[in-house]
Design an enzyme around this catalytic site. Sequence first.
Site, PDB file in Angstrom:
ATOM      1  N   SER A   1     -93.053  91.869 -33.300  1.00 33.49           N
ATOM      2  CA  SER A   1     -91.663  91.543 -33.511  1.00 33.49           C
ATOM      3  C   SER A   1     -91.611  91.037 -34.537  1.00 33.49           C
ATOM      4  O   SER A   1     -92.625  89.907 -34.928  1.00 33.49           O
ATOM      5  CB  SER A   1     -90.917  91.135 -32.317  1.00 33.49           C
ATOM      6  OG  SER A   1     -89.814  90.505 -32.863  1.00 33.49           O
TER       7      SER A   1
ATOM      8  N   TYR B   1     -90.680  84.028 -26.352  1.00 34.14           N
ATOM      9  CA  TYR B   1     -90.682  85.567 -26.982  1.00 34.14           C
ATOM     10  C   TYR B   1     -91.634  85.316 -28.088  1.00 34.14           C
ATOM     11  O   TYR B   1     -92.198  86.096 -28.426  1.00 34.14           O
ATOM     12  CB  TYR B   1     -89.320  85.661 -27.190  1.00 34.14           C
ATOM     13  CG  TYR B   1     -89.039  87.119 -27.653  1.00 34.14           C
ATOM     14  CD1 TYR B   1     -89.639  88.363 -27.089  1.00 34.14           C
ATOM     15  CD2 TYR B   1     -88.854  87.475 -29.092  1.00 34.14           C
ATOM     16  CE1 TYR B   1     -89.519  89.683 -27.450  1.00 34.14           C
ATOM     17  CE2 TYR B   1     -88.695  88.728 -29.525  1.00 34.14           C
ATOM     18  CZ  TYR B   1     -89.074  89.577 -28.777  1.00 34.14           C
ATOM     19  OH  TYR B   1     -89.046  90.998 -29.301  1.00 34.14           O
TER      20      TYR B   1
END
Length: 261
Positions: free
Chosen positions: A143, A156
């Site tokens: 990501s 995350y």
Amino acid sequence: MTTTTNKLVYITGASSGIGQALALHYYRAGWRLALVARRANELHAWAREQGMSVDRYAVYGADVRDIAEITAAGRTCIANQGLPEVVIANAGISIGMDSAQFEDLEVMRALYETNNLGLAATFQPFIGAMNARRSGTLVGIASVAGIRGLPGHAGYCSSKAAVISYCESLRGECRPNGVQVVTILPGYIATPLTSKNRYGMPFLMQPQDFAARAFAAIEAGTSYRTIPWQMGVVAKLMRLLPNWLFDKVLAGRPRKRRQGE
């Protein structure tokens, strides 16, 4: 639609979002599918809804957090369908956390077990066989959030930064054997993972558009690709900012929702 090939792609997290879009794109490109998800029944139902031919896909029910379960799924795939040409470790979760809250340490554990240990366990059954065959592609879905840490995203962001570093290390290990490792960094994609975000999402992309670009990058053997490219530019610029300016830019930005919010 292209002519059906005998190539096989193995995709985790295939029951929704990016994984589902990738599965459909590969199917329409003529590939055979090995699809992995915890919700195997839902995945079967979706494949039927898409009119997929039963001789071109198989579904494996497995949770990537369960090492025995996910590695067994990989071995079963090899036994039943053969060794894939492409393995995409896509399964992942995104949850906000507050490190001051004791219960959020368990959220961090879940993030790491899913996004990192689950990725490594997804690849493990295939690495030795691909090395022996001297061909294959392992794809890690990271990501742009892994490029720089964002407030409220500590678990995350750090998990996706680990995906980037892990795939870079694995790429060096596998290269002498002819096996490629591709790292894909999605920006904001319109999926269930992003639907609850309470902040702006620039360059938001539809899953099918992401899948088409990811497919092209994987086919080209690109080692590292941000999709869409505009988010790659944004992320690199953020990386270049000095800490004081980076902190100022993000001051007051809404945080990602914690579990239960």
